[in-house]
Design a protein around this motif. Structure first.
Motif, short mmCIF file in Angstrom:
data_model
loop_
_atom_site.label_atom_id
_atom_site.label_comp_id
_atom_site.label_asym_id
_atom_site.label_seq_id
_atom_site.Cartn_x
_atom_site.Cartn_y
_atom_site.Cartn_z
N ASP A 1 0.81 -1.22 0.00
CA ASP A 1 0.00 0.00 0.00
C ASP A 1 0.84 1.27 0.00
O ASP A 1 0.29 2.38 0.04
N ALA A 2 2.16 1.14 -0.05
CA ALA A 2 3.02 2.31 -0.03
C ALA A 2 2.83 3.14 -1.29
O ALA A 2 2.59 2.59 -2.37
N PRO A 3 2.92 4.46 -1.18
CA PRO A 3 2.83 5.29 -2.38
C PRO A 3 3.93 4.90 -3.38
O PRO A 3 5.07 4.67 -3.00
N GLY A 4 3.55 4.80 -4.61
CA GLY A 4 4.52 4.44 -5.64
C GLY A 4 4.81 2.96 -5.74
O GLY A 4 5.70 2.57 -6.51
N ALA A 5 4.08 2.11 -4.99
CA ALA A 5 4.29 0.66 -5.09
C ALA A 5 3.95 0.21 -6.51
O ALA A 5 3.04 0.74 -7.14
N PRO A 6 4.67 -0.78 -7.03
CA PRO A 6 4.36 -1.27 -8.39
C PRO A 6 2.99 -1.93 -8.44
O PRO A 6 2.43 -2.32 -7.41
N LEU A 7 2.47 -2.06 -9.63
CA LEU A 7 1.20 -2.76 -9.83
C LEU A 7 1.32 -4.17 -9.29
O LEU A 7 2.26 -4.90 -9.63
N HIS A 8 0.38 -4.57 -8.43
CA HIS A 8 0.47 -5.88 -7.81
C HIS A 8 -0.91 -6.53 -7.75
O HIS A 8 -1.91 -5.95 -8.19
N THR A 9 -0.93 -7.73 -7.20
CA THR A 9 -2.15 -8.54 -7.25
C THR A 9 -3.28 -8.01 -6.40
O THR A 9 -4.43 -8.46 -6.56
N ARG A 10 -3.01 -7.06 -5.51
CA ARG A 10 -4.08 -6.45 -4.71
C ARG A 10 -4.32 -5.00 -5.11
O ARG A 10 -5.11 -4.31 -4.46
N SER A 11 -3.70 -4.56 -6.16
CA SER A 11 -3.95 -3.21 -6.66
C SER A 11 -5.38 -3.13 -7.20
O SER A 11 -5.82 -4.04 -7.93
N PRO A 12 -6.11 -2.07 -6.86
CA PRO A 12 -7.47 -1.93 -7.37
C PRO A 12 -7.55 -2.04 -8.89
O PRO A 12 -8.49 -2.64 -9.42
N GLU A 13 -6.53 -1.54 -9.58
CA GLU A 13 -6.52 -1.61 -11.04
C GLU A 13 -6.51 -3.05 -11.52
O GLU A 13 -7.22 -3.41 -12.48
N PHE A 14 -5.71 -3.89 -10.86
CA PHE A 14 -5.65 -5.29 -11.29
C PHE A 14 -6.87 -6.07 -10.83
O PHE A 14 -7.34 -6.97 -11.53
N LEU A 15 -7.41 -5.75 -9.66
CA LEU A 15 -8.59 -6.47 -9.17
C LEU A 15 -9.79 -6.28 -10.07
O LEU A 15 -10.73 -7.08 -10.05
N LYS A 16 -9.77 -5.23 -10.88
CA LYS A 16 -10.83 -5.07 -11.87
C LYS A 16 -10.69 -6.11 -12.99
O LYS A 16 -11.68 -6.46 -13.63
N VAL A 17 -9.47 -6.56 -13.20
CA VAL A 17 -9.22 -7.61 -14.21
C VAL A 17 -9.51 -8.98 -13.60
O VAL A 17 -10.23 -9.80 -14.18
N ASN A 18 -8.93 -9.25 -12.45
CA ASN A 18 -9.11 -10.53 -11.77
C ASN A 18 -9.46 -10.28 -10.31
O ASN A 18 -8.57 -10.02 -9.50
N PRO A 19 -10.74 -10.34 -9.95
CA PRO A 19 -11.15 -10.07 -8.57
C PRO A 19 -10.62 -11.09 -7.57
O PRO A 19 -10.68 -10.86 -6.36
N ASN A 20 -10.08 -12.23 -8.06
CA ASN A 20 -9.46 -13.21 -7.16
C ASN A 20 -8.12 -12.72 -6.64
O ASN A 20 -7.62 -13.24 -5.65
N GLY A 21 -7.51 -11.77 -7.35
CA GLY A 21 -6.22 -11.25 -6.92
C GLY A 21 -5.07 -12.20 -7.14
O GLY A 21 -4.15 -12.27 -6.32
N HIS A 22 -5.09 -12.94 -8.25
CA HIS A 22 -4.01 -13.86 -8.58
C HIS A 22 -3.54 -13.61 -10.01
O HIS A 22 -4.30 -13.12 -10.85
N ILE A 23 -2.29 -13.96 -10.27
CA ILE A 23 -1.77 -13.92 -11.62
C ILE A 23 -1.42 -15.35 -12.05
O ILE A 23 -1.12 -16.19 -11.20
N PRO A 24 -1.52 -15.59 -13.38
CA PRO A 24 -1.80 -14.64 -14.44
C PRO A 24 -3.28 -14.54 -14.77
O PRO A 24 -4.10 -15.36 -14.34
N SER A 25 -3.59 -13.54 -15.57
CA SER A 25 -4.86 -13.41 -16.27
C SER A 25 -4.51 -12.95 -17.68
O SER A 25 -3.42 -12.42 -17.91
N ILE A 26 -5.45 -13.15 -18.59
CA ILE A 26 -5.26 -12.60 -19.93
C ILE A 26 -6.50 -11.82 -20.33
O ILE A 26 -7.61 -12.06 -19.83
N ASP A 27 -6.29 -10.88 -21.23
CA ASP A 27 -7.38 -10.21 -21.93
C ASP A 27 -7.09 -10.39 -23.41
O ASP A 27 -6.13 -9.81 -23.94
#
Length: 220
Positions: A42-68
């Motif tokens: 949750d630190a400012p500037g943290a890289p995109l990760h599996t709990r990032s809101p942006e990624f959870l929109k792709v995969n609400p399970n919070g796991h990688i990988p996913s594809i579009d």
């Protein structure tokens, strides 16, 4: 049409990158990292990760990988590989409904019979610092894996050195990317020479080498 793979190379996304390389398809990779690898996700500037809101929109399970894939979103690395092989065809894809069944069987077999124990060997023999390694977990893995290794060894002997169809297919990728985790336990491979030779042959493929070079260049 654009394929996007969400996930870093040091994750199960490696399976999808390897297959994409084998298929010769172009893709965009979004390097989502596992949240547990970050000291403070949750630190400012943290890289995109599996709990990032942006990624959870792709995969609400919070796991990688996913594809579009041009708007079609899919999760789970083994399922992704089966889908990509089915879509793009060629010699790595199942050639009929029987091989589709075998490809699904081998993916589930590797995930259920081998993956947890193989990962435990990677963690507790290599990845973890010595103080975090648990000999009991190693012992349990070494007791559990000889039987499935023997099953795979026999299948490879009967299949001309391949998991199914007498040729290199998506099943070799899906199974090899799980068996790879057990490499710190050389005794398992010494007892299953067909598995050892097959994994070495898989890792000698240019598509695997390209994926592995990108993985090695990625931050640990």
């Amino acid at each position: 049409m654009t394929l996007t793979i969400y996930g870093c190379h040091r994750s199960r996304a490696a399976r999808n990158v390897w297959l994409a390389n084998e298929l010769g398809i172009s893709f965009k990779q979004v390097p989502v990292i596992q949240a547990y690898r970050l000291a403070d996700p949750d630190a400012p500037g943290a890289p995109l990760h599996t709990r990032s809101p942006e990624f959870l929109k792709v995969n609400p399970n919070g796991h990688i990988p996913s594809i579009d894939d041009d708007g079609f979103v899919l999760h789970e690395s083994l399922a992704i590989n089966l889908y990509l092989a089915r879509k793009h065809g060629g010699p790595v894809a199942p050639k009929n409904v029987q091989e589709e069944g075998l490809a699904a069987m081998w993916a589930l077999w590797a995930a259920t019979e081998c993956e947890t124990h193989a990962l435990n060997l990677t963690y507790h023999l290599a990845a973890y610092p010595p103080e975090k390694r648990d000999p009991a977990i190693v012992a349990a893995a070494l007791a559990a894996l000889p039987a499935p290794f023997a099953v795979l060894d026999k299948a490879l002997a009967e299949g001309g050195g391949y998991v199914m169809g007498g040729r290199f297919t998506v099943s070799d990728i899906n199974v090899a990317e799980i068996i790879r985790y057990a490499k710190p336990a050389a005794q398992l491979f010494d007892a299953a020479p067909n598995v050892k030779a097959w994994l070495e042959a898989c890792h000698a493929r240019p598509a695997f080498k390209a994926m592995w070079a990108a993985r090695e260049a990625e931050a640990a």
